[in-house]
Design a protein around this motif. Structure first.
Motif, PDB file in Angstrom:
ATOM      1  N   MET A   1      51.627  30.218  47.403  1.00 12.66           N
ATOM      2  CA  MET A   1      51.651  31.580  46.920  1.00 12.66           C
ATOM      3  C   MET A   1      51.768  31.574  45.403  1.00 12.66           C
ATOM      4  O   MET A   1      52.310  30.637  44.830  1.00 12.66           O
ATOM      5  N   ARG A   2      51.273  32.643  44.790  1.00 11.24           N
ATOM      6  CA  ARG A   2      51.474  32.832  43.357  1.00 11.24           C
ATOM      7  C   ARG A   2      51.434  34.316  43.042  1.00 11.24           C
ATOM      8  O   ARG A   2      50.797  35.101  43.749  1.00 11.24           O
ATOM      9  N   LEU A   3      52.113  34.699  41.993  1.00  9.07           N
ATOM     10  CA  LEU A   3      52.126  36.080  41.540  1.00  9.07           C
ATOM     11  C   LEU A   3      50.774  36.387  40.911  1.00  9.07           C
ATOM     12  O   LEU A   3      50.309  35.641  40.038  1.00  9.07           O
ATOM     13  N   LEU A   4      50.114  37.465  41.346  1.00 11.39           N
ATOM     14  CA  LEU A   4      48.771  37.797  40.865  1.00 11.39           C
ATOM     15  C   LEU A   4      48.770  38.779  39.700  1.00 11.39           C
ATOM     16  O   LEU A   4      48.131  38.541  38.688  1.00 11.39           O
ATOM     17  N   HIS A   5      49.424  39.934  39.886  1.00 11.37           N
ATOM     18  CA  HIS A   5      49.419  40.929  38.825  1.00 11.37           C
ATOM     19  C   HIS A   5      50.588  41.899  38.988  1.00 11.37           C
ATOM     20  O   HIS A   5      51.208  41.966  40.039  1.00 11.37           O
ATOM     21  N   THR A   6      50.838  42.644  37.914  1.00 11.32           N
ATOM     22  CA  THR A   6      51.765  43.763  37.911  1.00 11.32           C
ATOM     23  C   THR A   6      50.956  45.011  37.614  1.00 11.32           C
ATOM     24  O   THR A   6      50.117  45.005  36.719  1.00 11.32           O
ATOM     25  N   MET A   7      51.191  46.081  38.364  1.00  5.85           N
ATOM     26  CA  MET A   7      50.427  47.319  38.177  1.00  5.85           C
ATOM     27  C   MET A   7      51.289  48.369  37.480  1.00  5.85           C
ATOM     28  O   MET A   7      52.443  48.574  37.839  1.00  5.85           O
ATOM     29  N   LEU A   8      50.696  49.006  36.463  1.00  6.57           N
ATOM     30  CA  LEU A   8      51.314  50.141  35.784  1.00  6.57           C
ATOM     31  C   LEU A   8      50.362  51.322  35.860  1.00  6.57           C
ATOM     32  O   LEU A   8      49.166  51.173  35.631  1.00  6.57           O
ATOM     33  N   ARG A   9      50.898  52.498  36.171  1.00  3.07           N
ATOM     34  CA  ARG A   9      50.093  53.721  36.138  1.00  3.07           C
ATOM     35  C   ARG A   9      50.124  54.255  34.707  1.00  3.07           C
ATOM     36  O   ARG A   9      51.197  54.339  34.107  1.00  3.07           O
ATOM     37  N   VAL A  10      48.947  54.597  34.184  1.00  2.43           N
ATOM     38  CA  VAL A  10      48.856  55.049  32.798  1.00  2.43           C
ATOM     39  C   VAL A  10      48.201  56.424  32.726  1.00  2.43           C
ATOM     40  O   VAL A  10      47.376  56.780  33.564  1.00  2.43           O
ATOM     41  N   PRO A  35      35.127  56.287  42.254  1.00  2.00           N
ATOM     42  CA  PRO A  35      34.918  57.744  42.323  1.00  2.00           C
ATOM     43  C   PRO A  35      35.449  58.384  43.605  1.00  2.00           C
ATOM     44  O   PRO A  35      35.981  59.500  43.553  1.00  2.00           O
ATOM     45  N   ASP A  36      35.328  57.718  44.733  1.00  3.33           N
ATOM     46  CA  ASP A  36      35.809  58.308  45.985  1.00  3.33           C
ATOM     47  C   ASP A  36      37.327  58.497  45.969  1.00  3.33           C
ATOM     48  O   ASP A  36      37.852  59.437  46.550  1.00  3.33           O
ATOM     49  N   GLY A  37      38.039  57.604  45.303  1.00  5.24           N
ATOM     50  CA  GLY A  37      39.492  57.717  45.199  1.00  5.24           C
ATOM     51  C   GLY A  37      39.955  58.404  43.933  1.00  5.24           C
ATOM     52  O   GLY A  37      41.140  58.648  43.748  1.00  5.24           O
ATOM     53  N   LYS A  38      39.015  58.664  43.031  1.00  3.74           N
ATOM     54  CA  LYS A  38      39.299  59.319  41.748  1.00  3.74           C
ATOM     55  C   LYS A  38      40.318  58.533  40.920  1.00  3.74           C
ATOM     56  O   LYS A  38      41.311  59.060  40.442  1.00  3.74           O
ATOM     57  N   PHE A  39      40.049  57.216  40.772  1.00  9.25           N
ATOM     58  CA  PHE A  39      40.890  56.393  39.925  1.00  9.25           C
ATOM     59  C   PHE A  39      40.058  55.265  39.329  1.00  9.25           C
ATOM     60  O   PHE A  39      38.960  54.960  39.786  1.00  9.25           O
ATOM     61  N   THR A  40      40.596  54.666  38.271  1.00 11.59           N
ATOM     62  CA  THR A  40      39.985  53.527  37.596  1.00 11.59           C
ATOM     63  C   THR A  40      41.033  52.433  37.470  1.00 11.59           C
ATOM     64  O   THR A  40      42.191  52.710  37.166  1.00 11.59           O
ATOM     65  N   LEU A  41      40.606  51.187  37.704  1.00 15.12           N
ATOM     66  CA  LEU A  41      41.478  50.035  37.535  1.00 15.12           C
ATOM     67  C   LEU A  41      40.966  49.186  36.383  1.00 15.12           C
ATOM     68  O   LEU A  41      39.760  48.972  36.256  1.00 15.12           O
ATOM     69  N   ALA A  42      41.883  48.701  35.559  1.00 15.40           N
ATOM     70  CA  ALA A  42      41.554  47.768  34.480  1.00 15.40           C
ATOM     71  C   ALA A  42      42.534  46.612  34.569  1.00 15.40           C
ATOM     72  O   ALA A  42      43.743  46.835  34.716  1.00 15.40           O
ATOM     73  N   PHE A  43      42.012  45.397  34.491  1.00 16.38           N
ATOM     74  CA  PHE A  43      42.851  44.203  34.550  1.00 16.38           C
ATOM     75  C   PHE A  43      42.797  43.516  33.198  1.00 16.38           C
ATOM     76  O   PHE A  43      41.709  43.264  32.666  1.00 16.38           O
ATOM     77  N   LEU A  44      43.983  43.218  32.640  1.00 14.83           N
ATOM     78  CA  LEU A  44      44.102  42.602  31.323  1.00 14.83           C
ATOM     79  C   LEU A  44      45.033  41.411  31.399  1.00 14.83           C
ATOM     80  O   LEU A  44      45.913  41.363  32.257  1.00 14.83           O
ATOM     81  N   GLY A  45      44.829  40.459  30.485  1.00 17.35           N
ATOM     82  CA  GLY A  45      45.730  39.320  30.463  1.00 17.35           C
ATOM     83  C   GLY A  45      45.424  38.370  29.330  1.00 17.35           C
ATOM     84  O   GLY A  45      44.536  38.607  28.505  1.00 17.35           O
ATOM     85  N   TYR A  46      46.170  37.277  29.321  1.00 22.25           N
ATOM     86  CA  TYR A  46      46.025  36.244  28.301  1.00 22.25           C
ATOM     87  C   TYR A  46      45.202  35.063  28.797  1.00 22.25           C
ATOM     88  O   TYR A  46      45.063  34.072  28.095  1.00 22.25           O
ATOM     89  N   GLY A  47      44.667  35.170  29.979  1.00 19.73           N
ATOM     90  CA  GLY A  47      43.841  34.116  30.547  1.00 19.73           C
ATOM     91  C   GLY A  47      43.198  34.636  31.807  1.00 19.73           C
ATOM     92  O   GLY A  47      43.444  35.766  32.230  1.00 19.73           O
ATOM     93  N   PRO A  48      42.356  33.822  32.430  1.00 22.79           N
ATOM     94  CA  PRO A  48      41.644  34.271  33.629  1.00 22.79           C
ATOM     95  C   PRO A  48      42.604  34.546  34.791  1.00 22.79           C
ATOM     96  O   PRO A  48      43.634  33.892  34.944  1.00 22.79           O
ATOM     97  N   GLU A  49      42.215  35.512  35.606  1.00 22.17           N
ATOM     98  CA  GLU A  49      43.023  35.867  36.775  1.00 22.17           C
ATOM     99  C   GLU A  49      43.214  34.693  37.722  1.00 22.17           C
ATOM    100  O   GLU A  49      44.218  34.630  38.431  1.00 22.17           O
ATOM    101  N   SER A  50      42.275  33.784  37.735  1.00 21.96           N
ATOM    102  CA  SER A  50      42.376  32.633  38.622  1.00 21.96           C
ATOM    103  C   SER A  50      43.486  31.673  38.203  1.00 21.96           C
ATOM    104  O   SER A  50      43.917  30.842  38.992  1.00 21.96           O
ATOM    105  N   GLU A  51      43.956  31.802  36.958  1.00 22.17           N
ATOM    106  CA  GLU A  51      44.951  30.868  36.428  1.00 22.17           C
ATOM    107  C   GLU A  51      46.267  31.509  36.013  1.00 22.17           C
ATOM    108  O   GLU A  51      47.279  30.825  35.927  1.00 22.17           O
ATOM    109  N   THR A  52      46.253  32.793  35.687  1.00 23.41           N
ATOM    110  CA  THR A  52      47.460  33.431  35.163  1.00 23.41           C
ATOM    111  C   THR A  52      47.718  34.761  35.861  1.00 23.41           C
ATOM    112  O   THR A  52      46.818  35.366  36.429  1.00 23.41           O
TER     113      THR A  52
END
Length: 128
Positions: A1-10, A35-52
């Motif tokens: 297992m590994r921690l994938l991401h933290t979500m913040l609503r903005v 559009p069907d859910g009326k939301f947008t997701l953006a993923f940001l980080g200091y490296g690729p999601e596969s590694e960090t």
């Protein structure tokens, strides 16, 4: 297992992406509208999601702010030098809410920054 991401609503996705990329130096890794859910997701980080572990920003269309409550604490980011990071963040327009210095009950040097939605980000030097 590994921690994938933290979500913040903005409340303003462009403003938040600007802060995390231009003030804190993250990269926008991917962004998608739902559009069907009326939301947008953006993923940001200091490296690729596969590694960090990365940050997920969720923008619910038409919602411009959230009550943060008192359960959430902060996100922590390791920096090479807390004092220099604070000055660089300040120079790029970031809001410093606790200047760099020793933590309350110890010697670890920390500082706190606030993002545009009021989320707190702790800056810590590398572990010895």
């Amino acid at each position: 297992m590994r921690l994938l991401h933290t979500m913040l609503r903005v409340g303003n996705l462009e403003r938040s992406i600007d802060f995390y990329t231009n003030v804190l130096g993250m990269q926008l890794l991917r962004q998608k509208d739902y559009p069907d859910g009326k939301f947008t997701l953006a993923f940001l980080g200091y490296g690729p999601e596969s590694e960090t572990c990365v940050l997920e920003l969720t923008y619910n269309w038409g919602v411009d702010h959230y009550d943060l409550g008192n359960g959430f604490g902060h996100i922590a980011i390791e920096v090479d030098d807390v004092y220099k990071a604070v000055e660089a963040i300040r120079a790029r327009g970031g809001k410093i809410i606790r200047e760099a210095g020793p933590m309350n009950a110890g010697t670890t040097i920390i500082a706190f920054v606030e993002d545009p939605d009021g989320y707190q980000i702790e800056l810590l030097g590398p572990r010895s």
